[in-house]
Design a protein around this motif. Sequence first.
Motif, PDB file in Angstrom:
ATOM      1  N   GLU A 111       0.823  -1.199   0.000  1.00 10.10           N
ATOM      2  CA  GLU A 111       0.000   0.000   0.000  1.00 10.10           C
ATOM      3  C   GLU A 111       0.869   1.266   0.000  1.00 10.10           C
ATOM      4  O   GLU A 111       0.585   2.230  -0.715  1.00 10.10           O
ATOM      5  N   ALA A 112       1.932   1.266   0.795  1.00 10.48           N
ATOM      6  CA  ALA A 112       2.817   2.430   0.861  1.00 10.48           C
ATOM      7  C   ALA A 112       3.508   2.682  -0.480  1.00 10.48           C
ATOM      8  O   ALA A 112       3.659   3.834  -0.921  1.00 10.48           O
ATOM      9  N   THR A 113       3.909   1.617  -1.153  1.00 15.16           N
ATOM     10  CA  THR A 113       4.599   1.765  -2.429  1.00 15.16           C
ATOM     11  C   THR A 113       3.653   2.271  -3.513  1.00 15.16           C
ATOM     12  O   THR A 113       4.051   3.077  -4.375  1.00 15.16           O
ATOM     13  N   LEU A 114       2.405   1.831  -3.474  1.00 13.20           N
ATOM     14  CA  LEU A 114       1.432   2.316  -4.451  1.00 13.20           C
ATOM     15  C   LEU A 114       1.204   3.813  -4.312  1.00 13.20           C
ATOM     16  O   LEU A 114       1.103   4.534  -5.315  1.00 13.20           O
ATOM     17  N   ILE A 115       1.118   4.289  -3.073  1.00 18.74           N
ATOM     18  CA  ILE A 115       0.923   5.725  -2.857  1.00 18.74           C
ATOM     19  C   ILE A 115       2.134   6.494  -3.386  1.00 18.74           C
ATOM     20  O   ILE A 115       1.990   7.559  -4.007  1.00 18.74           O
ATOM     21  N   ALA A 116       3.326   5.951  -3.180  1.00 22.68           N
ATOM     22  CA  ALA A 116       4.546   6.602  -3.675  1.00 22.68           C
ATOM     23  C   ALA A 116       4.633   6.591  -5.189  1.00 22.68           C
ATOM     24  O   ALA A 116       5.385   7.376  -5.775  1.00 22.68           O
ATOM     25  N   SER A 117       3.872   5.733  -5.853  1.00 19.91           N
ATOM     26  CA  SER A 117       3.915   5.637  -7.318  1.00 19.91           C
ATOM     27  C   SER A 117       2.954   6.599  -7.997  1.00 19.91           C
ATOM     28  O   SER A 117       2.705   6.479  -9.194  1.00 19.91           O
ATOM     29  N   ASP A 118       2.405   7.550  -7.220  1.00 24.87           N
ATOM     30  CA  ASP A 118       1.461   8.546  -7.743  1.00 24.87           C
ATOM     31  C   ASP A 118       0.119   7.947  -8.129  1.00 24.87           C
ATOM     32  O   ASP A 118      -0.638   8.551  -8.898  1.00 24.87           O
ATOM     33  N   LEU A 119      -0.182   6.785  -7.572  1.00 21.84           N
ATOM     34  CA  LEU A 119      -1.497   6.219  -7.830  1.00 21.84           C
ATOM     35  C   LEU A 119      -2.575   7.007  -7.109  1.00 21.84           C
ATOM     36  O   LEU A 119      -3.725   7.053  -7.555  1.00 21.84           O
ATOM     37  N   GLY A 120      -2.183   7.661  -6.023  1.00 18.36           N
ATOM     38  CA  GLY A 120      -3.154   8.425  -5.248  1.00 18.36           C
ATOM     39  C   GLY A 120      -3.714   7.597  -4.108  1.00 18.36           C
ATOM     40  O   GLY A 120      -3.797   6.360  -4.194  1.00 18.36           O
ATOM     41  N   VAL A 121      -4.111   8.276  -3.025  1.00 22.73           N
ATOM     42  CA  VAL A 121      -4.595   7.568  -1.835  1.00 22.73           C
ATOM     43  C   VAL A 121      -5.878   6.805  -2.138  1.00 22.73           C
ATOM     44  O   VAL A 121      -6.023   5.627  -1.775  1.00 22.73           O
ATOM     45  N   GLY A 122      -6.812   7.451  -2.823  1.00 24.07           N
ATOM     46  CA  GLY A 122      -8.091   6.804  -3.106  1.00 24.07           C
ATOM     47  C   GLY A 122      -7.942   5.537  -3.935  1.00 24.07           C
ATOM     48  O   GLY A 122      -8.379   4.455  -3.512  1.00 24.07           O
ATOM     49  N   PRO A 123      -7.320   5.629  -5.112  1.00 27.25           N
ATOM     50  CA  PRO A 123      -7.146   4.424  -5.912  1.00 27.25           C
ATOM     51  C   PRO A 123      -6.315   3.351  -5.216  1.00 27.25           C
ATOM     52  O   PRO A 123      -6.582   2.158  -5.380  1.00 27.25           O
ATOM     53  N   THR A 124      -5.328   3.774  -4.412  1.00 27.58           N
ATOM     54  CA  THR A 124      -4.505   2.799  -3.686  1.00 27.58           C
ATOM     55  C   THR A 124      -5.339   2.010  -2.693  1.00 27.58           C
ATOM     56  O   THR A 124      -5.244   0.771  -2.597  1.00 27.58           O
ATOM     57  N   THR A 125      -6.177   2.714  -1.966  1.00 25.14           N
ATOM     58  CA  THR A 125      -7.029   2.050  -0.983  1.00 25.14           C
ATOM     59  C   THR A 125      -7.996   1.093  -1.663  1.00 25.14           C
ATOM     60  O   THR A 125      -8.218  -0.045  -1.217  1.00 25.14           O
ATOM     61  N   GLU A 126      -8.575   1.548  -2.770  1.00 27.81           N
ATOM     62  CA  GLU A 126      -9.512   0.705  -3.507  1.00 27.81           C
ATOM     63  C   GLU A 126      -8.823  -0.574  -3.997  1.00 27.81           C
ATOM     64  O   GLU A 126      -9.380  -1.677  -3.859  1.00 27.81           O
ATOM     65  N   LEU A 127      -7.637  -0.410  -4.592  1.00 34.70           N
ATOM     66  CA  LEU A 127      -6.934  -1.571  -5.138  1.00 34.70           C
ATOM     67  C   LEU A 127      -6.528  -2.538  -4.026  1.00 34.70           C
ATOM     68  O   LEU A 127      -6.728  -3.761  -4.152  1.00 34.70           O
ATOM     69  N   THR A 128      -5.998  -2.009  -2.937  1.00 42.31           N
ATOM     70  CA  THR A 128      -5.550  -2.880  -1.841  1.00 42.31           C
ATOM     71  C   THR A 128      -6.726  -3.634  -1.219  1.00 42.31           C
ATOM     72  O   THR A 128      -6.659  -4.852  -0.975  1.00 42.31           O
ATOM     73  N   ASP A 129      -7.825  -2.916  -0.982  1.00 43.39           N
ATOM     74  CA  ASP A 129      -9.006  -3.561  -0.378  1.00 43.39           C
ATOM     75  C   ASP A 129      -9.562  -4.637  -1.313  1.00 43.39           C
ATOM     76  O   ASP A 129      -9.960  -5.724  -0.854  1.00 43.39           O
ATOM     77  N   ALA A 130      -9.615  -4.329  -2.613  1.00 44.96           N
ATOM     78  CA  ALA A 130     -10.159  -5.297  -3.564  1.00 44.96           C
ATOM     79  C   ALA A 130      -9.291  -6.555  -3.625  1.00 44.96           C
ATOM     80  O   ALA A 130      -9.815  -7.681  -3.636  1.00 44.96           O
ATOM     81  N   LEU A 131      -7.977  -6.357  -3.619  1.00 48.23           N
ATOM     82  CA  LEU A 131      -7.074  -7.509  -3.668  1.00 48.23           C
ATOM     83  C   LEU A 131      -7.173  -8.350  -2.400  1.00 48.23           C
ATOM     84  O   LEU A 131      -7.243  -9.594  -2.453  1.00 48.23           O
TER      85      LEU A 131
END
Length: 402
Positions: A138-158
Amino acid sequence: MINEWIFWVIVAAVGVAIVVASVIVARERKRQRALDERRVSELDVPAEEGAPADEAPVAVDVEEVPAAEPEPVVEPEPVVEPEPVVEPEPAIDEPEAPRSRMARLRRRLASSNNALARALSDLLSVDRIDEDTWDDFEATLIASDLGVGPTTELTDALRKELAVEGVADPERAKQVLRSELVDLVDPSLDRSLNLEKDGENPAVILVVGVNGTGKTTTVGKLARVLVADGKTVMLGAADTFRAAAVEQLTTWGERVGVETVSSHEGADPASVAFDAVDKGAQAGVDVVIIDTAGRLHTKTGLMDELGKVKRVVEKKAKVSEVLLVLDATTGQNGMTQARIFGEVVDVSGVVLTKLDGSAKGGIVVQVQRELGVPVKLIGLGEGVDDLAPFEAEGFVAGILGE
């Protein structure tokens, strides 16, 4: 008396002698003159046949003067007209077909080492996915400019998918991850360019963006893409604040075989854009692509002028597309640019350039969420054919290394 007589006899004798001598001299002169006249007459008139030999013309030696040789006639050299200098036509590049270009860019994306690709690689490389793995992911996704919202959505879905299925196998996790990523990038968005002509007028594409994003280069590469697809194109160099931009765009036009409409440095950008559309309509081209100035998004006056360019162009023809060029490496600053440009000119699509190893691929998702418009084109590197239509499935497959 006798002496006197002798004197007079002598005087008389002398007088007679003088007279006789004078007569003789006169006669001799007369004879000589007659002889001379006869000789002259014989020289002028040829002797008659049968004339006595003594009356034959007297030969007179006359020095022969050699006749002067005629001066040689010098023929004038023919005037050779100089052959007109014919400027060689610039070699026209043969653009690469769009489909093969996308396949090549997908391979390059798969070999890149951007932050999003690293995050996914780290998640799939562990033997078992535990809580610490999810936190790091989750931390790496946020650092990749995915954004907090999309990161949370992707992590929760996975986490939900893997928990429901009880999946701890990285291979199975990769399949689930691929499906969730494709949904996040949203393959349902229409990423095609609107190239429908406005009656007799060409389709008009307005390309905007700040300095340094590769906007002018993108215009040239886009022209190549359209030419490869069989379209006739004309370019408008409305970035009149930089002479280098006009020269650069003209060079691109020559390379791909399309005309570039331009004016002098400092000319009114809106006027140049209008002229380009007008000439494009007269020439019957399919598409006119207008390169605008690389305006700094923080300068309100320049942004207002960009809106003016769009309004003036629409007096002649409808603007079919407004493409915002963003540098994928700029992160949140790029998102700020996207918001402001979107407010001024109604952006219809995004072009992400420099989507290479230094870029954070998550910006694709974030910019689509921010503007509500799709990423339509992506660029990798500086090659002339390093621009291709964006495909959600291809993008995900690339960052997953497939």
